[in-house]
Design a protein around this motif. Structure first.
Motif, PDB file in Angstrom:
ATOM      1  N   PRO A  67       0.828  -1.224   0.000  1.00 57.09           N
ATOM      2  CA  PRO A  67       0.000   0.000   0.000  1.00 57.09           C
ATOM      3  C   PRO A  67       0.856   1.265   0.000  1.00 57.09           C
ATOM      4  N   VAL A  68       0.191   2.404  -0.275  1.00 60.14           N
ATOM      5  CA  VAL A  68       0.877   3.705  -0.180  1.00 60.14           C
ATOM      6  C   VAL A  68       1.181   3.979   1.298  1.00 60.14           C
ATOM      7  N   SER A  69       0.235   3.679   2.139  1.00 61.61           N
ATOM      8  CA  SER A  69       0.486   3.735   3.582  1.00 61.61           C
ATOM      9  C   SER A  69      -0.442   2.745   4.276  1.00 61.61           C
ATOM     10  N   PRO A  70      -0.040   2.317   5.475  1.00 60.30           N
ATOM     11  CA  PRO A  70      -0.831   1.282   6.142  1.00 60.30           C
ATOM     12  C   PRO A  70      -2.210   1.781   6.551  1.00 60.30           C
ATOM     13  N   ALA A  71      -3.009   0.858   7.057  1.00 54.82           N
ATOM     14  CA  ALA A  71      -4.365   1.197   7.488  1.00 54.82           C
ATOM     15  C   ALA A  71      -4.330   2.319   8.526  1.00 54.82           C
ATOM     16  N   GLY A  72      -5.456   3.011   8.659  1.00 50.78           N
ATOM     17  CA  GLY A  72      -5.563   4.044   9.697  1.00 50.78           C
ATOM     18  C   GLY A  72      -5.479   5.450   9.145  1.00 50.78           C
ATOM     19  N   GLY A  73      -5.900   5.647   7.903  1.00 53.44           N
ATOM     20  CA  GLY A  73      -5.805   6.959   7.253  1.00 53.44           C
ATOM     21  C   GLY A  73      -6.713   8.012   7.850  1.00 53.44           C
ATOM     22  N   THR A  74      -7.755   7.601   8.526  1.00 49.98           N
ATOM     23  CA  THR A  74      -8.669   8.561   9.159  1.00 49.98           C
ATOM     24  C   THR A  74      -8.863   8.147  10.608  1.00 49.98           C
ATOM     25  N   ALA A  75      -8.787   9.090  11.508  1.00 47.26           N
ATOM     26  CA  ALA A  75      -9.014   8.765  12.919  1.00 47.26           C
ATOM     27  C   ALA A  75     -10.100   9.668  13.483  1.00 47.26           C
ATOM     28  N   ILE A  76     -10.979   9.046  14.236  1.00 52.08           N
ATOM     29  CA  ILE A  76     -12.018   9.804  14.939  1.00 52.08           C
ATOM     30  C   ILE A  76     -11.545   9.991  16.382  1.00 52.08           C
ATOM     31  N   LEU A  77     -11.487  11.228  16.790  1.00 58.75           N
ATOM     32  CA  LEU A  77     -11.001  11.542  18.132  1.00 58.75           C
ATOM     33  C   LEU A  77     -12.168  11.904  19.032  1.00 58.75           C
ATOM     34  N   ARG A  78     -12.017  11.568  20.297  1.00 58.64           N
ATOM     35  CA  ARG A  78     -12.968  12.054  21.305  1.00 58.64           C
ATOM     36  C   ARG A  78     -12.179  12.473  22.525  1.00 58.64           C
ATOM     37  N   GLY A  79     -12.813  13.178  23.426  1.00 50.93           N
ATOM     38  CA  GLY A  79     -12.120  13.623  24.630  1.00 50.93           C
ATOM     39  C   GLY A  79     -12.777  14.883  25.138  1.00 50.93           C
ATOM     40  N   SER A  80     -12.161  15.482  26.162  1.00 55.74           N
ATOM     41  CA  SER A  80     -12.834  16.626  26.793  1.00 55.74           C
ATOM     42  C   SER A  80     -12.948  17.828  25.849  1.00 55.74           C
ATOM     43  N   LEU A  81     -12.130  17.880  24.795  1.00 51.66           N
ATOM     44  CA  LEU A  81     -12.256  19.002  23.862  1.00 51.66           C
ATOM     45  C   LEU A  81     -13.251  18.706  22.740  1.00 51.66           C
ATOM     46  N   ALA A  82     -13.580  17.442  22.544  1.00 44.73           N
ATOM     47  CA  ALA A  82     -14.518  17.078  21.468  1.00 44.73           C
ATOM     48  C   ALA A  82     -15.397  15.921  21.930  1.00 44.73           C
ATOM     49  N   PRO A  83     -16.336  16.185  22.858  1.00 44.13           N
ATOM     50  CA  PRO A  83     -17.153  15.092  23.405  1.00 44.13           C
ATOM     51  C   PRO A  83     -17.943  14.344  22.335  1.00 44.13           C
ATOM     52  N   ASN A  84     -18.358  15.039  21.263  1.00 42.25           N
ATOM     53  CA  ASN A  84     -19.123  14.363  20.203  1.00 42.25           C
ATOM     54  C   ASN A  84     -18.276  14.027  18.984  1.00 42.25           C
ATOM     55  N   GLY A  85     -16.987  14.177  19.130  1.00 48.13           N
ATOM     56  CA  GLY A  85     -16.096  13.720  18.067  1.00 48.13           C
ATOM     57  C   GLY A  85     -15.388  14.826  17.309  1.00 48.13           C
ATOM     58  N   ALA A  86     -14.269  14.435  16.706  1.00 45.15           N
ATOM     59  CA  ALA A  86     -13.489  15.285  15.812  1.00 45.15           C
ATOM     60  C   ALA A  86     -12.752  14.338  14.873  1.00 45.15           C
ATOM     61  N   VAL A  87     -12.224  14.894  13.799  1.00 44.36           N
ATOM     62  CA  VAL A  87     -11.621  14.050  12.754  1.00 44.36           C
ATOM     63  C   VAL A  87     -10.206  14.522  12.474  1.00 44.36           C
ATOM     64  N   ILE A  88      -9.293  13.579  12.231  1.00 45.10           N
ATOM     65  CA  ILE A  88      -7.963  13.934  11.738  1.00 45.10           C
ATOM     66  C   ILE A  88      -7.554  12.906  10.695  1.00 45.10           C
TER      67      ILE A  88
END
Ligand code: FES
Length: 577
Positions: A373-394
């Protein structure tokens, strides 16, 4: 899938044209006003061609010709084609952001299809928000329809180098800001980066969403990869017109195609093509319109098992034209056969498996295998935590790896104007370890959640050779962009989400591996700030912008309007008296 075939008497358009009464006389005589005979439209599938063209949407300049191609196809299959112009959302020139008008287009498409004697539709989209816009409306109306992707433009050229839309703009703009590109070179780049009709030719939001519609099964298989100005594109448009007529007779509707498995297929493909983060918002909205509950976690889950296979900018090195010559989307999906739901039905009446038969990769560097592959799995990550209780994307693959786990002090901009005014100031207290925070750029705050999420690296740092820094916002980012940008923070700052409470000097921790985004400030202090917080002054006081800010849902819910969600086909057909 519907088992009943339509006949001329059971066509929807017959409600307008088929009776011997005063109203039908009016409908027939005024259609004849266009110079038609009754046998050209009565008892024939009336196919509405939704054309998202205007002269401000530079990506759709070939659409008037494509409408003729579609009409040729509809006529050859025995249908009656009618062009229905709909609002065109030109990503570049429309402000504050075309995203604010996606739902507007969706409403327009739904109501055009509902209010006229239409039996089926051909949906023409391409430039970013036009694809989800036409699909959202069509799903809610749930008439037989097929999507015609606008196709990408030809590759850009500059002094022997390939230029990619957006991606190379950001790259060379940083060089220009640091004084390394002179005027002559800059204007040469301007002349060479957009050479033909068609959408951005990197894997931006347009190419992502066209590929999503294709992998959902809503276009002819592989249609999304054909360059806009290739004659195969004309043929695809005409074949789509033909197919639209058959879809009406076969009574195949969007809800027959858009199943949970179809959406999972699309998400798998999204990860393998390194699709735009905007795709997450649009797929969520589309699924919810189709009555399928979808949350952010499925994107994270699928991302963990699907590597990046398409070597296309911004995550790779080629452009969409190369992707087409390498075999296109069908070839890429062939690489994913082991993971796709192959029995899923598509708009051409065949399954995904049928459509992948004979698909081949012709350039193994452009479309990679699972083993290389061009790069391994994990190209998009959904983050949660006290700064993004309903989620954020990187999109970690688009960020420098050293920033995947990072703790830094916040440098806060209260809105886009504040950012513009101060980001390049010599007095800005910023270091390569700082975390830039942009507030009030979300669905309500923007309004429309503009693509401001790739905050510029401050000039002070550019001069030190820094090219990436952690940036956090409730905005979106262009699919052609890159950098350690945490996007779509929900709830947004304008609604008083934790992002609104961040102050200069606060410690923030990003940890992509553990999917966390935390504001390391004691809860007692946050309580004090929360009590003092006041919403920003509303930018929208009347008109569509007011309707938008009153009804738009948050990023993790797809930014649809609350009143547009609901069962497809739920709104009653118009009374015809
Ligand atoms: Fe139209 Fe990028 S500006 S697709």
């Amino acid at each position: 899938m519907s088992s009943s075939r339509k006949n001329p008497e059971s066509l929807r358009s017959q409600r307008w044209y088929g009776s011997d009464d005063l109203r039908s006389f009016g409908h027939r005589s005024r259609t004849k006003q266009m110079g038609l005979h009754s046998d050209e439209f009565v008892g024939k599938p009336v196919i509405g061609i939704i054309n998202t063209w205007n002269e401000m949407n530079t990506c759709h300049t070939h659409f008037p010709q494509r409408v003729q191609d579609v009409k040729r196809g509809v006529l050859s299959a025995g249908g009656f084609p009618v062009e229905l112009p709909a609002m065109s959302l030109g990503e570049q020139l429309m402000k504050p952001t075309a995203m604010m008008y996606r739902n507007f287009l969706a409403m327009e498409v739904e109501e055009l299809l509902r209010s006229y004697p239409i039996d089926g539709a051909v949906l023409m989209g391409g430039c970013d928000k036009t694809t989800p816009g036409v699909l959202l409306g069509a799903i809610s109306m749930n008439l037989p329809c097929i999507y015609v992707p606008g196709g990408a433009m030809l590759r850009g050229h500059w002094r022997g180098e390939t230029l990619g839309s957006g991606t190379d703009v950001w790259k060379y703009w940083d060089e220009r800001r640091s004084g390394k590109i002179d005027d002559k070179s800059w204007f040469e780049i301007e002349d060479g980066i957009a050479r033909s009709a068609g959408t951005c030719m990197t894997m931006g939001t347009a190419a992502t969403m066209m590929s999503m519609a294709d992998s959902l099964g809503m276009s002819l298989p592989g249609a999304s990869s054909i360059p806009a100005v290739d004659s195969n594109h004309n043929r695809m448009a005409s074949l789509s017109g033909r197919r639209a007529v058959d879809l009406v007779w076969e009574d195949i509707k969007p809800t027959d195609i858009l199943t949970e498995d179809a959406f999972e297929n699309a998400i798998i493909v999204q990860m393998a093509i390194g699709g735009s983060t905007n795709g997450i918002i649009h797929l969520t909205a589309l699924a919810r319109r189709a009555g399928i509950p979808m949350d952010l976690e499925i994107f994270d889950k699928v991302s963990q098992s699907i590597p990046l296979l398409a070597n296309i900018k911004p995550s790779g090195k080629y452009v969409m034209e190369d992707f087409y010559y390498a075999g296109g989307l069908r070839a890429l999906m062939k690489m994913l056969e082991f993971r796709l739901h192959l029995g899923t039905q598509t708009i051409n009446g065949k399954t995904v498996q049928d459509n992948l038969e004979g698909a081949e990769v012709y350039n193994k560097d452009v479309i990679r295998s699972i083993k290389n592959p061009v790069s391994p799995a994990g190209g998009t990550a959904i983050l949660r935590g006290s700064l993004a209780p309903n989620g954020a994307v990187i999109k970690p693959t688009a960020a420098e790896k050293r920033l995947w786990k990072h703790k830094g002090l916040a440098v806060v901009f209260k809105d886009i104007r504040d950012l513009k005014a101060r980001v390049d100031s010599k007095d800005l207290e910023v270091t390569p370890d700082s975390i830039l925070v942009l507030q009030n750029a979300g669905p309500v705050g923007g309004p429309g959640m503009p693509e401001w999420g790739q905050l510029p690296v401050p000039k002070k740092l550019l001069d030190q050779g820094v090219r990436d820094i952690v940036r956090i916002s409730d905005a979106r980012m262009s699919g052609t962009s890159y950098g350690a940008c945490v996007l779509h923070v929900s709830p947004e700052a304008a609604l008083g989400g934790p992002l609104a409470l961040v102050q200069d000097g606060d410690l923030i921790e990003l940890d992509v591996e553990s999917r966390r985004l935390d504001l390391l400030v004691p809860e007692s202090e946050l309580d004090v700030r929360r009590k003092k917080w006041e919403p920003p002054e509303a930018k929208a006081r009347r008109g569509y912008a007011k309707l938008f800010t009153q009804h738009v849902t948050q990023a993790h819910e797809g930014c649809d309007f609350d009143f547009l969600q609901g069962t497809p086909g739920e709104t009653p057909e118009p009374d015809i008296f």
